[in-house]
Design an enzyme around this catalytic site. Structure first.
Site, PDB file in Angstrom:
ATOM      1  N   SER A 196     -10.750  29.395  13.948  1.00  0.00           N
ATOM      2  CA  SER A 196     -11.940  29.911  14.257  1.00  0.00           C
ATOM      3  C   SER A 196     -12.759  28.912  15.023  1.00  0.00           C
ATOM      4  O   SER A 196     -12.369  27.114  14.318  1.00  0.00           O
ATOM      5  CB  SER A 196     -12.952  30.910  12.977  1.00  0.00           C
ATOM      6  N   LYS A 197     -13.971  29.046  15.103  1.00  0.00           N
ATOM      7  CA  LYS A 197     -14.454  28.012  15.969  1.00  0.00           C
ATOM      8  C   LYS A 197     -14.706  27.306  14.437  1.00  0.00           C
ATOM      9  O   LYS A 197     -15.750  25.774  15.020  1.00  0.00           O
ATOM     10  CB  LYS A 197     -15.530  29.052  16.600  1.00  0.00           C
TER      11      LYS A 197
END
Ligand code: GLU
Length: 481
Positions: free
Chosen positions: A244-245
């Site tokens: 994820s980010k």
């Protein structure tokens, strides 16, 4: 490796436009693309935009543009799921009429209470209201949902990636197919669309495994050809959690902005969960399609390795034919204000620097000195030059000699610089390093004498003049030793 599957196939990629295209989604699209290319058939693009609050048209455009950039070409679509809701409702009513689904007047709270109070799966037997109460609520036009009646017994399927999967009856519940406002749920919509679109193989992320018994039961109830399912493992970040980010770039758009070539990302993602056998890594689209089989998909999760992607990107930066590389590079060059750069000169400079660049953004940055009059010299990088009182006069003499050279070539430049160093009784390096800084505002780069030739006689003179002015303005007293 031979595959047990036979084509032609009808596969699909059905993103929900609630955000940028994640690399996990992109990899799913890539495997569907490869499956279609390897067996023949069609890839259908379907935008699952039924969650009106979270879906966004800009995101739909973003996703299609990311797919186009990756060169995942769909044969049909994009179909918008939101335009097919009437059809989904119609099919739910069919199920209702056939007794395969029922109106459930239970409130949300009641359902929750039943769930807590019973160790049985939530089925008709548990959820049903006494007949009178059901009639009362119906007469009072209370809201209801339409629930699908799960069949008795367990549900098994053979997963292309995970092998045999079995859901025992106690794990299967009746589920909602129409909400109280009459809108279809994801399960109903996805199944109706897959049936109507004649999908033969469903390759999707493993987060959908628990949905698959529901979908299988629905397909059986609606009548239609059962597709074959395969669920792809997750992509993990360096922290071993779902990528994820949090830990860096996770969307196709971010990698595109960083200067990754689309083919490098495609090739890298294809290998993140699939092995063509042997130690083959760099492959053309055609090679991947020729070698792709679902049997070689890997069931365990893959860890995203940014260094590996970067290495692969470097390989393609070096090897792509210039005509293919340039269209990918130009947006980055333009972003740096070099839109007017003379094409032949730009291409020569690209050829000269491509071996050293890790991405398109860096390669574009290497172009700046060739097409910019005034470079930005960094006083910190230049500290050593700024404290050398003899340097300006030496460089001035070098500039004068360079300006007089005819021809201006790698060899003549080198001879001239070395002669001057000898006359001044200094090392050649004492002229080479500041010259590199003058011409490129950088301490590193390709061979200096090539760089000077590449820069050209006029631009070299200009950079020297500017660098000398910078040295004189920022000169520091010599440090005492
Ligand atoms: N729209 C779903 C998603 O983005 C995909 C559903 C599916 O592949 O069945 O997760």
């Amino acid at each position: 490796m031979k595959t047990a599957l036979t084509g032609p196939v009808r596969v699909r990629f059905p993103p929900s436009p609630t955000g940028y295209l994640h690399v996990g989604g992109a990899r799913t699209a890539i495997y569907n693309d490869l499956l279609r290319s390897s067996l023949g058939g069609e890839l259908v693009l379907r935008i699952e935009d039924t969650d009106r609050e979270r879906s966004d048209e800009a995101m739909t455009r973003q996703i299609t543009s990311a797919l186009q950039w990756l060169e995942v070409a769909w044969d049909e679509g994009p179909h918008l799921q939101s335009e097919r809701l009437e059809r989904h409702r119609e099919r739910a009513l069919e199920l209702l009429e056939a007794g395969k689904a029922y109106r459930c007047y239970r409130t949300r709270e009641e359902v929750e209470e039943l769930r807590q109070g019973s160790d049985k799966a939530l089925r008709w037997e548990v959820l049903r209201l006494p007949a009178e109460e059901q009639e009362r609520r119906a007469a009072a036009q209370q809201p209801y949902v339409v629930r699908f009646r799960m069949p008795q017994g367990s549900i098994q399927f053979h997963d292309l990636v995970r092998g045999d999967v079995n859901y025992p009856p106690e794990a299967l519940e009746d589920f909602v197919i129409l909400r109280s406002d009459g809108t279809p749920t994801y399960h109903l919509s996805v199944v109706c669309d897959d049936l109507d679109m004649g999908i033969t193989h469903i390759l999707r992320g493993e987060d959908h495994v628990p949905n698959t018994p529901k979908h299988i039961a629905l397909i059986e109830a609606l009548g239609g050809t059962m597709p074959t399912f395969g669920h792809l493992p997750m992509i993990l970040g360096p922290d071993k959690k779902r990528l994820s980010k949090r830990t860096g770039a996770a969307s196709v758009e971010e990698f595109r902005q960083q200067g990754v070539l689309p083919h490098a990302l495609y090739n890298y993602l294809a290998l993140l969960g699939w092995s063509p056998g042997g130690d083959l890594e760099l492959m053309s689209r055609q090679e991947m399609a020729d070698l792709f089989t679902v049997e070689r998909l890997i069931a365990s999760p893959a860890v995203f390795d940014t260094d590996k992607l970067s290495w692969m990107n470097g390989q393609y930066l070096r090897s792509l034919p210039l005509a293919e590389l340039m269209p990918h590079l130009l947006p980055f060059v333009e972003e740096l204000g070099l839109a007017d750069a003379e094409r032949a000169r730009l291409e020569a400079a690209v050829e000269f620097h491509r071996d050293r660049a890790k991405d398109l953004r860096e390669l574009a940055g290497f172009m700046v000195p060739y097409f910019t009059d005034q470079l930005d010299y960094d006083p910190e990088l230049c500290a050593k030059f700024l404290t050398d009182p003899a340097l300006p006069a030496q460089l001035e003499e070098l500039a004068r000699r360079f300006a007089a050279l005819d021809p201006f070539t790698t060899e003549s430049v080198e001879t001239s610089l070395r002669e001057l160093a000898k006359e001044l009784e200094i090392k050649a390096g004492a002229l080479i390093h500041p010259t590199r800084m003058a011409l490129s505002a950088s301490k590193t780069g390709p061979s200096l004498f090539h760089l000077v030739e590449m820069t050209g006689q006029q631009a070299t003179a200009r950079h020297f003049a500017n660098f000398l002015a910078f040295l004189r303005e920022n000169a520091q007293p010599t440090e005492k030793s």
